[in-house]
Design a protein around this motif. Structure first.
Motif: not given
Length: 416
Positions: A116, A118, A368, A365, A357
């Motif tokens: 994921q 950032k 999301n 984190d 994200n």
């Protein structure tokens, strides 16, 4: 009507005080906006605007009359996420799993990890040094400290020297520029430590130590800091040719093998090996299930685990000698089915806001991730419901036509 809105009201009412302040927005409104945001891949600002324009959004959020004004400010969604935290968002995800009923209770699940990413700029040591210099100058201006020099003009020239730093003829010049930027940053830190009052210095002492750590890190160091405002971000390599390194957090996805319902997600701190993420991923999945997981089908990145608790870990590999032809074929089909989670991860990233994200911190984190998986489950459940509705109409229509044609009498011309 299928979503238990009253459960959310009872669970989240503890975060509000009814005796003071302005009356809060309805909890169903805020939960509905969070769901619609990820379901339609919108930002906080966009979902508020769409609520004003779309009557279906308003009905979903509990309004019976058309509203001509925005329901709230976009920043109120930020405050609501902070109020309920990751535990509250996990409750919303639990609801999306329970809507599928027995489809979420399959014995076999598929487990995989992804990154994921950032919302940070591509990290370089020069960028971090320049940001530290700008922060220190801003701090000095805020505290009213007269600096000997701000180095603004020199930093601008050094920024130009850092261009094309990967080119063979530019490397030495870029290396000297980076060294000079670090020297400037350390000089500004020492000056502020001398001129700040003791009471104020204790407040910024931790920030100065953090800046020194960033300035002293080298290329091959472990546990490097890649962002000043998101220090928990890690550099993760997943073996992709088009994107060798991704900066964010590693997450695990647990999906049922047949129906593709996401029953568990887990956000991992740092950059652990895939085999080390399996216990926490299965534990997260068991929170949303009533039956135990008999078998978890994984790829070869999970080598080293054969069984975790009551769950068998199945990896693709050579057939065993004592396996029958039926057992070999069954294992082969299961391992081929494991690839079904790859397009699920692709949809989570492209359709439900998992690719980038924008929420702050480690809690952002988790929030999301939970909401992206919740949106996947809700979209899947809605499509199945619509398909069942149309199939029911078709079956009823054909049954009516069949009974009508059966009881209809034939004309005399057809008889003779």
């Amino acid at each position: 009507q299928q979503i238990p809105w009253s459960d959310f009201d009872q669970a989240f009412i503890q975060h509000y005080d009814t005796t003071q302040g302005r009356p809060a927005k309805p909890i169903r409104l805020m939960v509905g906006l969070l769901i619609l945001k990820h379901l339609e891949n919108l930002s906080d600002e966009q979902v508020v605007v769409q609520f004003k324009r779309n009557p279906y959004y308003q009905v979903f959020c509990g309004f019976s009359e058309f509203q001509q004004k925005p329901p709230c400010d976009a920043t109120e969604l930020v405050h609501f996420r902070k109020r309920i935290g990751s535990e509250g968002v996990e409750r919303i995800f639990h609801m999306s799993v329970k809507l599928h009923g027995n489809k979420a209770e399959e014995k076999h699940v598929i487990v995989d990890t992804t990154v994921q990413e950032k919302a940070i700029t591509y990290p370089t040591d020069a960028k971090l040094a320049i940001k530290i210099i700008n922060r220190l100058n801003k701090l000095a201006k805020t505290e009213g400290i007269a600096q000997r020099r701000t180095y603004t003009k020199e930093v601008k020239a050094l920024r130009l020297d850092l261009r094309f730093f990967r080119h063979v003829k530019k490397r030495a010049k870029a290396r000297r520029a980076l060294k000079r930027l670090r020297t400037i940053a350390k000089t500004l830190i020492r000056e502020l430590e001398r001129k700040l009052p003791e009471a104020r210095l204790t407040e910024y002492e931790q920030s100065f130590a953090f800046y020194r750590q960033v300035l002293s890190q080298n290329k091959d160091d472990k546990d490097k800091i890649y962002s000043l405002h998101e220090p928990q971000v890690c550099c993760i390599a997943k073996g992709k040719d088009h994107k060798p390194y991704e900066y964010g957090s590693k997450v695990s996805i647990v999906s049922t093998a047949t129906h593709g319902v996401i029953v568990g997600v887990a956000n991992h701190e740092g950059n652990p090996h895939d085999s080390q993420t399996l216990p926490s991923a299965l534990e997260a999945a068991m929170k949303n299930r009533d039956k135990a997981i008999a078998c978890a089908i994984c790829d070869r990145g999970y080598r080293g685990n054969k069984r975790i608790g009551e769950t068998e870990i199945r990896l693709p590999g050579k057939a065993l000698k004592h396996d029958s032809a039926y057992q070999r074929q069954k294992k082969r089909k299961q391992c081929r089915r494991r690839a079904a989670i790859e397009p699920q991860i692709g949809h989570l990233k492209s359709d439900f806001r998992l690719s980038r994200n924008w929420l702050k911190g480690a809690m952002g984190d988790e929030i999301n991730l939970y909401m992206a998986a919740c949106a996947w489950n809700l979209r899947k459940w809605m499509r199945n419901s619509v398909l069942f509705y149309w199939l029911r109409i078709i079956v009823v229509r054909f049954a009516c036509l069949y009974t009508k044609s059966r009881h209809q009498t034939a004309p005399l011309s057809a008889v003779y």
